[in-house]
Scaffold this active site. Structure first.
Site, PDB file in Angstrom:
ATOM      1  N   LYS A 112       8.588   0.805  12.867  1.00 43.00           N
ATOM      2  CA  LYS A 112       8.417  -0.346  13.649  1.00 43.00           C
ATOM      3  C   LYS A 112       7.925  -0.261  15.202  1.00 43.00           C
ATOM      4  O   LYS A 112       9.960   0.234  15.209  1.00 43.00           O
ATOM      5  CB  LYS A 112       7.574  -1.980  12.356  1.00 43.00           C
ATOM      6  CG  LYS A 112       6.888  -1.195  11.108  1.00 43.00           C
ATOM      7  CD  LYS A 112       6.868  -2.876  10.747  1.00 43.00           C
ATOM      8  CE  LYS A 112       6.081  -2.039   9.157  1.00 43.00           C
ATOM      9  NZ  LYS A 112       6.263  -3.739   8.659  1.00 43.00           N
ATOM     10  N   PHE A 133      -0.424 -14.943   8.618  1.00 43.99           N
ATOM     11  CA  PHE A 133      -0.021 -13.629   9.097  1.00 43.99           C
ATOM     12  C   PHE A 133      -0.385 -12.880  10.219  1.00 43.99           C
ATOM     13  O   PHE A 133       0.326 -11.780  10.702  1.00 43.99           O
ATOM     14  CB  PHE A 133       1.350 -13.101   8.736  1.00 43.99           C
ATOM     15  CG  PHE A 133       1.056 -12.107   7.524  1.00 43.99           C
ATOM     16  CD1 PHE A 133       0.656 -11.157   7.363  1.00 43.99           C
ATOM     17  CD2 PHE A 133       0.940 -13.057   6.127  1.00 43.99           C
ATOM     18  CE1 PHE A 133       0.131 -10.053   6.820  1.00 43.99           C
ATOM     19  CE2 PHE A 133       0.635 -11.634   4.563  1.00 43.99           C
ATOM     20  CZ  PHE A 133       0.716 -10.889   5.504  1.00 43.99           C
ATOM     21  N   ARG A 186       9.924   4.116  -1.086  1.00 45.65           N
ATOM     22  CA  ARG A 186      10.308   2.907  -1.659  1.00 45.65           C
ATOM     23  C   ARG A 186      11.025   2.276  -1.728  1.00 45.65           C
ATOM     24  O   ARG A 186      11.949   0.870  -1.521  1.00 45.65           O
ATOM     25  CB  ARG A 186       8.604   2.152  -2.393  1.00 45.65           C
ATOM     26  CG  ARG A 186       7.811   2.412  -1.732  1.00 45.65           C
ATOM     27  CD  ARG A 186       6.550   1.136  -1.192  1.00 45.65           C
ATOM     28  NE  ARG A 186       6.638   0.350  -1.042  1.00 45.65           N
ATOM     29  CZ  ARG A 186       6.014  -0.659  -0.436  1.00 45.65           C
ATOM     30  NH1 ARG A 186       5.486  -0.440   0.973  1.00 45.65           N
ATOM     31  NH2 ARG A 186       6.636  -1.974  -0.903  1.00 45.65           N
ATOM     32  N   THR A 239      11.025  -5.989   1.255  1.00 45.26           N
ATOM     33  CA  THR A 239      10.406  -6.362   2.564  1.00 45.26           C
ATOM     34  C   THR A 239      11.173  -7.763   3.037  1.00 45.26           C
ATOM     35  O   THR A 239      11.155  -6.710   4.374  1.00 45.26           O
ATOM     36  CB  THR A 239       8.837  -6.881   1.927  1.00 45.26           C
ATOM     37  OG1 THR A 239       8.040  -5.830   1.563  1.00 45.26           O
ATOM     38  CG2 THR A 239       8.434  -7.192   3.877  1.00 45.26           C
ATOM     39  N   ARG A 249      15.832  -0.998   5.287  1.00 42.09           N
ATOM     40  CA  ARG A 249      15.099  -2.523   5.900  1.00 42.09           C
ATOM     41  C   ARG A 249      16.955  -3.571   5.420  1.00 42.09           C
ATOM     42  O   ARG A 249      17.307  -4.334   6.478  1.00 42.09           O
ATOM     43  CB  ARG A 249      14.612  -3.140   5.341  1.00 42.09           C
ATOM     44  CG  ARG A 249      12.924  -2.558   5.591  1.00 42.09           C
ATOM     45  CD  ARG A 249      12.037  -3.444   4.674  1.00 42.09           C
ATOM     46  NE  ARG A 249      10.423  -2.866   4.975  1.00 42.09           N
ATOM     47  CZ  ARG A 249       9.274  -2.794   4.263  1.00 42.09           C
ATOM     48  NH1 ARG A 249       9.434  -2.637   2.652  1.00 42.09           N
ATOM     49  NH2 ARG A 249       8.289  -2.222   4.104  1.00 42.09           N
ATOM     50  N   ASN A 271      10.377  -5.842  10.015  1.00 46.36           N
ATOM     51  CA  ASN A 271      11.502  -5.326   8.753  1.00 46.36           C
ATOM     52  C   ASN A 271      11.317  -3.394   9.218  1.00 46.36           C
ATOM     53  O   ASN A 271      11.862  -2.954   8.397  1.00 46.36           O
ATOM     54  CB  ASN A 271      10.721  -5.631   7.195  1.00 46.36           C
ATOM     55  CG  ASN A 271       9.511  -4.974   7.497  1.00 46.36           C
ATOM     56  OD1 ASN A 271       8.841  -4.446   8.281  1.00 46.36           O
ATOM     57  ND2 ASN A 271       9.018  -5.271   6.627  1.00 46.36           N
ATOM     58  N   HIS A 274       7.146   0.933   8.105  1.00 40.55           N
ATOM     59  CA  HIS A 274       6.241   0.247   6.480  1.00 40.55           C
ATOM     60  C   HIS A 274       6.379   1.614   5.628  1.00 40.55           C
ATOM     61  O   HIS A 274       6.702   2.554   6.470  1.00 40.55           O
ATOM     62  CB  HIS A 274       5.400  -0.040   7.590  1.00 40.55           C
ATOM     63  CG  HIS A 274       3.860   0.823   6.416  1.00 40.55           C
ATOM     64  ND1 HIS A 274       2.575  -0.017   6.110  1.00 40.55           N
ATOM     65  CD2 HIS A 274       3.219   1.985   6.276  1.00 40.55           C
ATOM     66  CE1 HIS A 274       2.481   0.282   5.217  1.00 40.55           C
ATOM     67  NE2 HIS A 274       2.078   1.199   5.159  1.00 40.55           N
TER      68      HIS A 274
END
EC number: 2.7.4.6
Length: 139
Positions: free
Chosen positions: A11, A59, A87, A93, A104, A114, A117
């Site tokens: 991100k 959000f 994951r 998250t 993360r 964070n 994705h």
């Protein structure tokens, strides 16, 4: 995309903070093979479409603004049990809840910024990968 592939995005926050190399190193060191990779910028329409599942959430506007503020790195990764293993690798998250050593925990600033994705299902991995990559871009 079979169950041996998943989709990820690094991100804008992680790109801005120079974490592309560290994140990609951690991904490949964890046994994933990169089969598609690109640095790109999402438009507002791209972000609204990609995150349409969240369009009724409070959000949503902030998410779209965040995802369009700078470049992202999109990638398709391959490994047995790719979605579940990825994951686990990225962590919760909220980085405060993420396990030590996860992407993360190492690179995210907050629940909103964070760092990465990761697709949450084999079906979404296929949809999300196809959103960013044409078939000829996957190897």
């Amino acid at each position: 995309m079979a169950d041996n592939r998943t989709f990820t995005m690094i991100k804008p926050d992680a790109v801005e903070n120079g974490h592309i190399g560290g994140i990609l190193d951690q991904i490949t060191a964890s046994g994933f093979r990169i089969v598609a990779l690109k640095l790109t910028q999402m438009t507002q329409r791209d972000a609204e479409t990609f995150y349409a599942v969240h369009n009724e959430r409070p959000f949503f506007g902030e998410l779209v603004e965040f995802m369009t503020r700078g470049p992202i790195v999109a990638a398709i990764l391959e490994k047995d049990n790719a979605v579940e293993d990825f994951r686990t690798l990225i962590g919760a998250t909220n980085p405060e809840d993420a396990a030590e050593g996860t992407i993360r925990k190492k690179y995210a600033k907050s629940i909103g910024e964070n760092a990465v994705h990761g697709s949450d299902s084999d079906e979404n991995a296929q949809i999300e990968g196809a959103f960013h990559f044409a078939g000829r871009e996957m190897f």
